[in-house]
Design a protein around this motif. Structure first.
Motif, short mmCIF file in Angstrom:
data_model
loop_
_atom_site.label_atom_id
_atom_site.label_comp_id
_atom_site.label_asym_id
_atom_site.label_seq_id
_atom_site.Cartn_x
_atom_site.Cartn_y
_atom_site.Cartn_z
N GLU A 22 0.87 -1.18 0.00
CA GLU A 22 0.00 0.00 0.00
C GLU A 22 0.91 1.23 0.00
OE1 GLU A 22 -3.74 1.70 2.53
OE2 GLU A 22 -2.00 1.03 3.67
N VAL A 23 0.59 2.19 -0.86
CA VAL A 23 1.39 3.40 -0.95
C VAL A 23 0.46 4.60 -0.82
CG1 VAL A 23 3.05 4.67 -2.33
CG2 VAL A 23 2.96 2.20 -2.52
N LYS A 24 0.82 5.48 0.12
CA LYS A 24 0.05 6.71 0.33
C LYS A 24 0.98 7.91 0.13
CE LYS A 24 -3.03 4.71 3.79
NZ LYS A 24 -3.49 4.82 5.18
N GLN A 25 0.40 9.02 -0.17
CA GLN A 25 1.12 10.29 -0.31
C GLN A 25 2.25 10.17 -1.33
OE1 GLN A 25 2.26 11.29 3.68
NE2 GLN A 25 0.15 11.55 4.35
N VAL A 26 1.92 9.62 -2.48
CA VAL A 26 2.89 9.45 -3.56
C VAL A 26 3.10 10.80 -4.25
CG1 VAL A 26 3.29 8.33 -5.78
CG2 VAL A 26 2.25 7.05 -3.90
N ASN A 27 4.37 11.15 -4.45
CA ASN A 27 4.70 12.37 -5.19
C ASN A 27 4.66 12.13 -6.69
OD1 ASN A 27 5.13 14.00 -2.92
ND2 ASN A 27 7.18 13.18 -2.66
N SER A 28 5.12 10.96 -7.12
CA SER A 28 5.10 10.63 -8.54
C SER A 28 5.23 9.12 -8.72
CB SER A 28 6.21 11.37 -9.29
OG SER A 28 7.46 11.10 -8.69
N THR A 29 4.83 8.65 -9.89
CA THR A 29 4.86 7.23 -10.21
C THR A 29 5.55 7.05 -11.55
OG1 THR A 29 2.76 6.92 -9.05
CG2 THR A 29 3.43 5.18 -10.56
N LEU A 30 6.43 6.05 -11.62
CA LEU A 30 7.16 5.71 -12.84
C LEU A 30 6.72 4.33 -13.29
CD1 LEU A 30 9.57 6.44 -14.78
CD2 LEU A 30 11.01 5.15 -13.18
N TYR A 31 6.24 4.22 -14.52
CA TYR A 31 5.86 2.94 -15.11
C TYR A 31 6.94 2.54 -16.09
CZ TYR A 31 1.35 4.25 -13.16
OH TYR A 31 0.35 4.63 -12.31
N CYS A 32 7.68 1.49 -15.76
CA CYS A 32 8.80 1.06 -16.60
C CYS A 32 8.35 0.00 -17.60
CB CYS A 32 9.92 0.46 -15.75
SG CYS A 32 10.63 1.62 -14.57
N ALA A 33 8.74 0.19 -18.85
CA ALA A 33 8.54 -0.85 -19.86
C ALA A 33 9.36 -2.06 -19.46
CB ALA A 33 8.99 -0.33 -21.22
N GLY A 34 9.04 -3.19 -20.02
CA GLY A 34 9.79 -4.40 -19.73
C GLY A 34 11.27 -4.21 -20.04
N GLN A 35 12.10 -4.51 -19.05
CA GLN A 35 13.55 -4.40 -19.22
C GLN A 35 14.13 -5.80 -19.30
OE1 GLN A 35 15.13 -1.38 -19.70
NE2 GLN A 35 12.99 -0.74 -19.78
N ALA A 36 14.84 -6.06 -20.39
CA ALA A 36 15.41 -7.37 -20.64
C ALA A 36 16.90 -7.23 -20.88
CB ALA A 36 14.71 -8.01 -21.84
N ALA A 37 17.53 -8.31 -21.30
CA ALA A 37 18.98 -8.33 -21.52
C ALA A 37 19.31 -7.80 -22.92
CB ALA A 37 19.52 -9.73 -21.33
N VAL A 38 18.92 -6.56 -23.14
CA VAL A 38 19.28 -5.88 -24.39
C VAL A 38 20.56 -5.11 -24.10
CG1 VAL A 38 18.58 -4.22 -26.13
CG2 VAL A 38 16.88 -5.76 -25.12
N LEU A 39 21.56 -5.35 -24.91
CA LEU A 39 22.88 -4.76 -24.71
C LEU A 39 22.89 -3.30 -25.16
CD1 LEU A 39 24.84 -7.87 -25.98
CD2 LEU A 39 24.29 -7.26 -23.62
N PRO A 40 23.89 -2.50 -24.74
CA PRO A 40 23.91 -1.07 -25.08
C PRO A 40 23.83 -0.78 -26.58
CG PRO A 40 25.51 -1.52 -23.35
CD PRO A 40 24.97 -2.85 -23.81
#
Length: 130
Positions: A22-40
């Protein structure tokens, strides 16, 4: 931000996740796309799942930190894998070490999928708050 972990039992503590967050008093939210083993250079790793796990988690960390968040703010994490058995038997201890290192307390879902992009075998999708 105020974060409360809901764990009616103790067994999930050893598995590196929470039953609910449970999260209250959130200043901001980040939704990350799927992160996989993609090289630089943009190529997909052909390594084993354990190696891919480390690359994918490093990529997730990089996205989170570049956005100005911390991994301890992850409240929801979905793991997509092409083999739940391989994840549990060869990667789960490394995942738990990563969770402990970053003080991550997250609701977690592990999902086995038929395939991921190209040669990828594991992917992490996260929701992060601050």
């Amino acid at each position: 931000m105020e974060k409360r972990i809901i764990n009616p039992w103790k067994w999930q503590d050893e598995r590196g996740y929470a039953q609910a967050v449970e999260v209250k008093q959130v200043n901001s939210t980040l939704y990350c796309a799927g992160q996989a083993a993609v090289l630089p250079d943009g190529t997909s790793s052909t390594a084993d799942m354990q190696t891919q796990l480390h690359i994918a988690l490093q990529n997730l960390e990089q996205v989170i930190h570049q956005a100005g968040y911390t991994c301890s703010g992850i409240v929801r994490l979905t793991v997509y894998t092409t083999s739940s058995d391989t994840f549990v038997n060869t990667c789960f201890d490394d995942y738990k070490d990563w969770v402990a290192k970053h003080r991550v307390q997250t609701a977690l879902t592990l999902t086995e999928v038929k395939a991921l992009f190209e040669t990828l075998s594991i992917e992490f999708e996260a929701t992060v708050v601050r």
